[in-house]
Design a protein around this motif. Sequence first.
Motif, mmCIF file in Angstrom:
data_model
loop_
_atom_site.group_PDB
_atom_site.id
_atom_site.type_symbol
_atom_site.label_atom_id
_atom_site.label_comp_id
_atom_site.label_asym_id
_atom_site.label_seq_id
_atom_site.Cartn_x
_atom_site.Cartn_y
_atom_site.Cartn_z
ATOM 1 N N GLY A 125 0.805 -1.208 0.000
ATOM 2 C CA GLY A 125 0.000 0.000 0.000
ATOM 3 C C GLY A 125 0.842 1.264 0.000
ATOM 4 N N PRO A 126 0.201 2.433 -0.133
ATOM 5 C CA PRO A 126 0.932 3.697 -0.221
ATOM 6 C C PRO A 126 1.451 4.214 1.119
ATOM 7 C CG PRO A 126 -1.429 4.097 -0.349
ATOM 8 C CD PRO A 126 -1.250 2.606 -0.338
ATOM 9 N N TRP A 127 0.951 3.661 2.228
ATOM 10 C CA TRP A 127 1.401 4.079 3.550
ATOM 11 C C TRP A 127 1.990 2.876 4.283
ATOM 12 C CZ3 TRP A 127 -3.477 7.137 5.677
ATOM 13 C CH2 TRP A 127 -3.675 8.286 4.876
ATOM 14 N N GLN A 128 2.581 3.144 5.444
ATOM 15 C CA GLN A 128 3.080 2.059 6.294
ATOM 16 C C GLN A 128 2.996 2.475 7.760
ATOM 17 O OE1 GLN A 128 7.481 1.532 6.026
ATOM 18 N NE2 GLN A 128 7.415 3.201 4.524
ATOM 19 N N GLN A 129 2.645 1.521 8.617
ATOM 20 C CA GLN A 129 2.648 1.798 10.045
ATOM 21 C C GLN A 129 4.071 1.589 10.542
ATOM 22 O OE1 GLN A 129 -0.686 0.694 12.394
ATOM 23 N NE2 GLN A 129 0.543 0.229 14.209
ATOM 24 N N PHE A 130 4.724 2.695 10.844
ATOM 25 C CA PHE A 130 6.146 2.650 11.194
ATOM 26 C C PHE A 130 6.360 2.283 12.660
ATOM 27 C CE2 PHE A 130 10.160 4.875 12.314
ATOM 28 C CZ PHE A 130 11.005 4.129 11.504
ATOM 29 N N LEU A 131 5.536 2.842 13.540
ATOM 30 C CA LEU A 131 5.542 2.530 14.975
ATOM 31 C C LEU A 131 4.089 2.421 15.418
ATOM 32 C CD1 LEU A 131 8.302 5.028 16.237
ATOM 33 C CD2 LEU A 131 8.470 2.526 16.244
ATOM 34 N N PRO A 132 3.817 1.797 16.542
ATOM 35 C CA PRO A 132 2.425 1.713 16.996
ATOM 36 C C PRO A 132 1.776 3.090 17.074
ATOM 37 C CG PRO A 132 3.818 0.291 18.330
ATOM 38 C CD PRO A 132 4.735 1.075 17.453
ATOM 39 N N GLY A 133 0.689 3.242 16.324
ATOM 40 C CA GLY A 133 -0.028 4.507 16.329
ATOM 41 C C GLY A 133 0.627 5.609 15.523
ATOM 42 N N VAL A 134 1.678 5.295 14.775
ATOM 43 C CA VAL A 134 2.396 6.298 13.970
ATOM 44 C C VAL A 134 2.513 5.772 12.542
ATOM 45 C CG1 VAL A 134 4.513 7.636 13.676
ATOM 46 C CG2 VAL A 134 3.691 7.086 15.979
ATOM 47 N N VAL A 135 2.066 6.585 11.599
ATOM 48 C CA VAL A 135 1.984 6.157 10.199
ATOM 49 C C VAL A 135 2.923 6.999 9.348
ATOM 50 C CG1 VAL A 135 0.466 5.946 8.187
ATOM 51 C CG2 VAL A 135 -0.382 5.367 10.475
ATOM 52 N N LEU A 136 3.648 6.314 8.476
ATOM 53 C CA LEU A 136 4.504 6.970 7.485
ATOM 54 C C LEU A 136 3.724 7.045 6.182
ATOM 55 C CD1 LEU A 136 7.474 8.004 7.218
ATOM 56 C CD2 LEU A 136 8.050 5.734 6.353
ATOM 57 N N LEU A 137 3.574 8.245 5.664
ATOM 58 C CA LEU A 137 2.677 8.446 4.524
ATOM 59 C C LEU A 137 3.360 8.241 3.179
ATOM 60 C CD1 LEU A 137 0.656 11.558 5.764
ATOM 61 C CD2 LEU A 137 0.279 9.124 6.197
ATOM 62 N N HIS A 138 4.234 7.267 3.103
ATOM 63 C CA HIS A 138 4.821 6.859 1.821
ATOM 64 C C HIS A 138 5.368 5.449 2.002
ATOM 65 C CE1 HIS A 138 9.035 7.417 3.130
ATOM 66 N NE2 HIS A 138 8.594 8.502 3.746
ATOM 67 N N PRO A 139 5.584 4.703 0.942
ATOM 68 C CA PRO A 139 5.952 3.292 1.078
ATOM 69 C C PRO A 139 7.435 3.043 1.289
ATOM 70 C CG PRO A 139 5.572 3.831 -1.219
ATOM 71 C CD PRO A 139 5.223 5.073 -0.444
ATOM 72 N N GLY A 140 8.294 3.973 0.932
ATOM 73 C CA GLY A 140 9.733 3.747 1.008
ATOM 74 C C GLY A 140 10.282 3.902 2.408
ATOM 75 N N PRO A 141 11.606 3.682 2.556
ATOM 76 C CA PRO A 141 12.221 3.820 3.877
ATOM 77 C C PRO A 141 12.159 5.267 4.358
ATOM 78 C CG PRO A 141 13.903 3.534 2.179
ATOM 79 C CD PRO A 141 12.592 3.268 1.531
ATOM 80 N N PRO A 142 12.057 5.477 5.650
ATOM 81 C CA PRO A 142 11.981 6.838 6.174
ATOM 82 C C PRO A 142 13.334 7.532 6.136
ATOM 83 C CG PRO A 142 12.081 5.290 7.973
ATOM 84 C CD PRO A 142 11.998 4.462 6.721
ATOM 85 N N SER A 143 13.306 8.832 6.020
ATOM 86 C CA SER A 143 14.527 9.609 6.147
ATOM 87 C C SER A 143 14.913 9.689 7.622
ATOM 88 C CB SER A 143 14.323 11.018 5.590
ATOM 89 O OG SER A 143 13.389 11.741 6.396
ATOM 90 N N SER A 144 16.126 10.163 7.892
ATOM 91 C CA SER A 144 16.555 10.308 9.287
ATOM 92 C C SER A 144 15.637 11.257 10.043
ATOM 93 C CB SER A 144 18.000 10.812 9.339
ATOM 94 O OG SER A 144 18.889 9.863 8.789
ATOM 95 N N GLN A 145 15.228 12.342 9.390
ATOM 96 C CA GLN A 145 14.352 13.304 10.052
ATOM 97 C C GLN A 145 12.983 12.691 10.341
ATOM 98 O OE1 GLN A 145 15.682 16.052 10.970
ATOM 99 N NE2 GLN A 145 13.963 17.231 11.765
ATOM 100 N N GLU A 146 12.495 11.862 9.411
ATOM 101 C CA GLU A 146 11.204 11.206 9.629
ATOM 102 C C GLU A 146 11.275 10.202 10.769
ATOM 103 O OE1 GLU A 146 9.393 11.463 5.071
ATOM 104 O OE2 GLU A 146 10.496 9.682 5.732
ATOM 105 N N ARG A 147 12.403 9.517 10.914
ATOM 106 C CA ARG A 147 12.556 8.594 12.047
ATOM 107 C C ARG A 147 12.508 9.353 13.367
ATOM 108 N NH1 ARG A 147 17.575 5.390 12.187
ATOM 109 N NH2 ARG A 147 16.451 3.731 13.244
ATOM 110 N N LEU A 148 13.199 10.495 13.421
ATOM 111 C CA LEU A 148 13.169 11.306 14.640
ATOM 112 C C LEU A 148 11.753 11.758 14.950
ATOM 113 C CD1 LEU A 148 16.339 13.546 14.048
ATOM 114 C CD2 LEU A 148 16.140 11.641 15.658
ATOM 115 N N GLN A 149 11.058 12.256 13.923
ATOM 116 C CA GLN A 149 9.684 12.724 14.121
ATOM 117 C C GLN A 149 8.781 11.585 14.574
ATOM 118 O OE1 GLN A 149 8.800 14.381 10.297
ATOM 119 N NE2 GLN A 149 9.896 16.294 10.671
#
Length: 344
Positions: free
Chosen positions: A46-70
Amino acid sequence: MNHNTPLSPRPLHHLAEGRRRVLTAAQLRAHGVTAAQANERCRPGGPWQQFLPGVVLLHPGPPSSQERLQAVLLYASRERTTGVPAQPAGDEESGPREPEAMITGLAALTLHGFTATPPLASLNMIDVLVPRTRRLRSAGCARIVRGADLPRPEQLTGVPVAPVARALADAAAALTDAAAVLRLLTEAVRGGHCEPAAVVRELNRARLLTLPHVVDAVDSLVAEGRALAEERLYRLVREQGLPDPVWNVDLRLPDGSRLGGLDAYWPEHAVAVELDTRAHRRDDALWSEYARKREHLEHLGITVVHLTPRKLRDSPEQQATVVRTALRASTDREAEVHVVVLPR
């Protein structure tokens, strides 16, 4: 209607096109996205991914360093589950509030500009400091670190980050390699990030000074801090136009009794400078030794000026004035007892 009821639906593509590409489930609900819609878009492929419980990354690829921090900060925030925005750190009416969460440990040190820490992208875990009362477990790349009396965070790259001394203590707590701990502590001092005393205070507060590999690193840190303080003292005498003292001497009475070592001494003025580079551990035995020596020397007519590394760094002109005043006050005054000056 309650906080679980989504607002009027909007096309979901507008979220991924926005500046924020990491949102909590509560924030998605506020944007009109139902739990079913979010789950559907987070399915494999799908176009999104649940990166952490209750936290969604709004793109399918790996997160950037800034996105991981956020994402880690969002996971640790109360807003993730309540949907209520975090309160500000404080205001004039209500007074200061306890910080909700901040990046600490190795990730924080990297953000502070350390070179001895891995790049953010190489860190498997990102430490996030939260109040001790929070009921929260580590998950994914988010490692929860609890503490009482959280420090005021610094804003770096747009995220709240623990001060260097606190981040060092939290990093040391997770390390078992003495060489790695020593590299971090040494860079903190050599790089001018903080004073040794501040680091030792945090290590003591975290009850890490009982660990042999941390104690060894602290001993090296104190030696590093003393060398740096001595260099600042040399520079102060040279740049502030003070008369040249004799450096690193040992004072003795004519009968050979030792009075103690001094970092700088002006024999013609009977004025001495001693650097206070104590490691602030759980006892004040070293300070008692300083006090006894100072009292003895002043009883013999020798003025002792104590300078700290921090004062030498932050206000050299003021410290030079203190020394110059002591020298002027000693004009035509000699020590009441002749002392022997020996190299240390």
